[in-house]
Design an enzyme around this catalytic site. Sequence first.
Site, mmCIF file in Angstrom:
data_model
loop_
_atom_site.group_PDB
_atom_site.id
_atom_site.type_symbol
_atom_site.label_atom_id
_atom_site.label_comp_id
_atom_site.label_asym_id
_atom_site.label_seq_id
_atom_site.Cartn_x
_atom_site.Cartn_y
_atom_site.Cartn_z
ATOM 1 N N GLY B 72 0.810 -1.210 0.000
ATOM 2 C CA GLY B 72 0.000 0.000 0.000
ATOM 3 C C GLY B 72 0.844 1.261 0.000
ATOM 4 O O GLY B 72 0.437 2.297 0.519
ATOM 5 N N ASN B 127 5.361 6.767 -10.761
ATOM 6 C CA ASN B 127 4.636 5.502 -10.640
ATOM 7 C C ASN B 127 3.160 5.725 -10.904
ATOM 8 O O ASN B 127 2.454 6.309 -10.096
ATOM 9 C CB ASN B 127 4.847 4.920 -9.235
ATOM 10 C CG ASN B 127 4.061 3.640 -9.010
ATOM 11 O OD1 ASN B 127 3.530 3.056 -9.957
ATOM 12 N ND2 ASN B 127 3.968 3.207 -7.772
ATOM 13 N N CYS B 130 0.829 1.440 -9.433
ATOM 14 C CA CYS B 130 0.707 0.551 -8.292
ATOM 15 C C CYS B 130 -0.749 0.169 -8.112
ATOM 16 O O CYS B 130 -1.610 1.029 -7.979
ATOM 17 C CB CYS B 130 1.243 1.181 -7.022
ATOM 18 S SG CYS B 130 1.306 -0.030 -5.726
ATOM 19 N N ASN B 192 5.384 -2.854 -13.837
ATOM 20 C CA ASN B 192 5.025 -2.897 -12.433
ATOM 21 C C ASN B 192 4.318 -4.238 -12.186
ATOM 22 O O ASN B 192 4.271 -5.087 -13.068
ATOM 23 C CB ASN B 192 4.114 -1.709 -12.097
ATOM 24 C CG ASN B 192 4.267 -1.266 -10.659
ATOM 25 O OD1 ASN B 192 4.281 -2.103 -9.757
ATOM 26 N ND2 ASN B 192 4.391 0.031 -10.443
ATOM 27 N N GLY B 243 10.806 -7.268 -14.224
ATOM 28 C CA GLY B 243 9.755 -8.242 -13.998
ATOM 29 C C GLY B 243 10.371 -9.625 -13.928
ATOM 30 O O GLY B 243 10.663 -10.241 -14.939
HETATM 31 C C1 FMN Z 1 7.165 -5.355 -1.921
HETATM 32 C C2 FMN Z 1 7.123 -4.562 -3.198
HETATM 33 C C3 FMN Z 1 6.934 -3.165 -3.144
HETATM 34 C C4 FMN Z 1 6.892 -2.405 -4.309
HETATM 35 N N1 FMN Z 1 6.730 -1.043 -4.228
HETATM 36 C C5 FMN Z 1 6.753 -0.297 -5.358
HETATM 37 C C6 FMN Z 1 6.674 1.141 -5.296
HETATM 38 O O1 FMN Z 1 6.635 1.746 -4.210
HETATM 39 N N2 FMN Z 1 6.650 1.839 -6.467
HETATM 40 C C7 FMN Z 1 6.737 1.210 -7.681
HETATM 41 O O2 FMN Z 1 6.730 1.876 -8.717
HETATM 42 N N3 FMN Z 1 6.840 -0.138 -7.775
HETATM 43 C C8 FMN Z 1 6.846 -0.898 -6.643
HETATM 44 N N4 FMN Z 1 6.971 -2.280 -6.738
HETATM 45 C C9 FMN Z 1 7.085 -2.919 -8.066
HETATM 46 C C10 FMN Z 1 8.541 -3.225 -8.425
HETATM 47 O O3 FMN Z 1 9.313 -2.050 -8.502
HETATM 48 C C11 FMN Z 1 8.622 -3.988 -9.776
HETATM 49 O O4 FMN Z 1 8.031 -3.187 -10.774
HETATM 50 C C12 FMN Z 1 7.902 -5.330 -9.744
HETATM 51 O O5 FMN Z 1 8.056 -5.948 -8.497
HETATM 52 C C13 FMN Z 1 8.345 -6.281 -10.854
HETATM 53 O O6 FMN Z 1 9.712 -6.649 -10.708
HETATM 54 P P1 FMN Z 1 10.196 -8.033 -10.001
HETATM 55 O O7 FMN Z 1 9.373 -9.136 -10.558
HETATM 56 O O8 FMN Z 1 11.639 -8.129 -10.299
HETATM 57 O O9 FMN Z 1 9.936 -7.846 -8.523
HETATM 58 C C14 FMN Z 1 7.020 -3.053 -5.564
HETATM 59 C C15 FMN Z 1 7.216 -4.437 -5.617
HETATM 60 C C16 FMN Z 1 7.287 -5.203 -4.456
HETATM 61 C C17 FMN Z 1 7.498 -6.681 -4.561
#
Ligand code: FMN
Lengths: 251, 302
Positions: B72, B127, B130, B192, B243
């Site tokens: 969140g 962003n 989200c 994202n 991703g």
């Molecule tokens: C716990 C968590 C918190 C995240 N918080 C944000 C955030 O604050 N802002 C944002 O743009 N993306 C956020 N993301 C998305 C990541 O930056 C990324 O886009 C997404 O996890 C896909 O990459 P991955 O599969 O390597 O984790 C978050 C992801 C995770 C797992």
Amino acid sequence: MQRSIVTKIADLMQVSNDAFLLAAPFESEPLPGQFVMLSFGDGRTDPFLPRPISIFDWEGGMLTLLIRVVGRGTLLMAHQAVGMPVRVTGPLGNSFPDEAGRVFFIGGGIGIAPLYYAAKRSHAKNKAFILGFRSAEESYLTDDYLKVADTHFVSDDGSLGVKLFPHEKLDALVKAGEKPDLVIACGPEKMMAAVHEVAKKHGIRDIHSLESRMGCGIGACLGCRVQMPGASVLVCKEGPVFDGSIFEEKK
Amino acid sequence: MTDLRVHISKTTLKNPILTASGTFGYGPEFEPYLDLNKLGGFCTKGISLEPRPGNPGIRIVETASGMLNSIGLENCGSRVFLDETMPKIAHYDTAIIVNFYAYSEDDFVKLAAVLSENPRIDALEMNLSCPNVKQGGSAFGADPKLIESLTAAVRKVTAKTLIVKLSPNVADITLTARAAEAGGADAVSLINTLVGTAVDRRTRRFILGNKVGGLSGPAIKPVALRMVWQTAKAVKIPVIGMGGIATLGDVLDFLIVGARAVQVGSANFVDPGIAQTLAEGLDRYLAERQETIDQLIGSVQE
Ligand SMILES: Cc1cc2nc3c(=O)[nH]c(=O)nc-3n(C[C@H](O)[C@H](O)[C@H](O)COP(=O)(O)O)c2cc1C
Ligand SMILES: Cc1cc2nc3c(=O)[nH]c(=O)nc-3n(C[C@H](O)[C@H](O)[C@H](O)COP(=O)(O)OP(=O)(O)OC[C@H]3O[C@@H](n4cnc5c(N)ncnc54)[C@H](O)[C@@H]3O)c2cc1C
Ligand code: FES
């Protein structure tokens, strides 16, 4: 020093129906109450996340964990073998306070895990465990704990020690004149809240180790935040060790 | 050592390995495990104008080769970030990319303006995507017209490198990517998280306090790779891919389909030193093949 390394399982030993000890070389000396994040070191992505596990023991560069099988990750870990790689990140989190006087270490079920190392390393003149299990059959490592300190066993069905809950045993010991200066508790949240009530009633300082689902264990994901009656806490970074006042509604 | 430098508009990254917002804290959390100066840069946790407490209840569920999160967007707010966090991270010799979000165009603009006053910040990552927050956020991310006007409005108040982070929860990501480009973005980053959920069949309740959360981790990589490939063909500005990256092979795949840089996300939770390992691995890979980073990027054969 904190580190994240792939190390090899040096020993894997079943200690009950659903609990096992896992030992692996890990050089960083932990403080009592700290934990590590444990995962499979072979690059598999399923299970994906590491699991938070307390330090059961650490001696001369050998880390030992006491793990209860509750789900898929711990089950697969139990099926590993000596020589297989595991990733260990740690030691993480804050630690239990040390205290010179009388200290009781109170554990319920797998919550006894961090208390072994805590009692072993404690400088208390007078230390004792209160360990609660469901039954004698579901208990483990009782002899090992007995070697470290006097141990009062309690169980739900009376098949091990007396048929009391850990907090009731604490109350009984205080009433018998053995009031501790500090209690350190780990177990189901209900047990810890009950221990807190008893400690508060008798004016004893109480410290607890909380559990929460974790993503990273290092304060990076914000996944482990829990709303306790007393405060909202990030368990991996602010804890896992908290003062008993955390169980009291903030006024 | 190979020259791994890549350019995202006027920002030069010493290598294409970045860490993803929300998976790398504010940076210092990882100091015991890697040398931040060895990374191309890192993205901070998403910052909002005011501090936000995030969602109550369970925030993380593990899934097959991945995880759902409904944090969140908990964060310390822009004032604390600029006054207290920035001084602690300013010394790193690597790009600092500040991820930010808001619930209205006005607040997006205000926040971008405030962040732009800090000379140490290299780039802003907006962003739009989200899925956790009920108001604002997700609506911005799905509507190309809104994305274009919002990007244009933010563009007016910032001279920083402006990256628009895209949501995969749309029918055609090339439309939203083109909208960001038309609005004046310097780059787009994607993907994202994908919206998902999980139930506890024993209690018949949703596991996450927020019911739904964002899926990340190796499970989403094929979807992410496809979207990055399509986007790289659809826009002229640089594409930053992410991703499910967990290995050097994953990094190569994203660069091969056209990403100029990549972000490592959830894999930081498993191995907090992985981003540096990947940067070093990429260096070795190119050195062994005597290939340049520019030859690698976009080298997929169609
Ligand atoms: C716990 C968590 C918190 C995240 N918080 C944000 C955030 O604050 N802002 C944002 O743009 N993306 C956020 N993301 C998305 C990541 O930056 C990324 O886009 C997404 O996890 C896909 O990459 P991955 O599969 O390597 O984790 C978050 C992801 C995770 C797992
Ligand atoms: C600080 C700390 C110390 C711990 N110390 C120990 C210990 O010494 N020995 C031990 O056996 N267990 C300990 N636990 C609990 C242990 O982390 C969980 O039992 C374990 O993660 C369950 O994994 P699983 O894959 O078997 O279960 P699953 O239910 O399949 O796991 C699914 C997900 O839920 C999480 N999860 C499930 N149950 C718990 C739980 N009770 N606490 C936290 N996360 C959970 C898992 O980490 C995983 O991400 C500790 C937890 C914390 C927070
Ligand atoms: S487990 Fe990631 S912040 Fe606590």
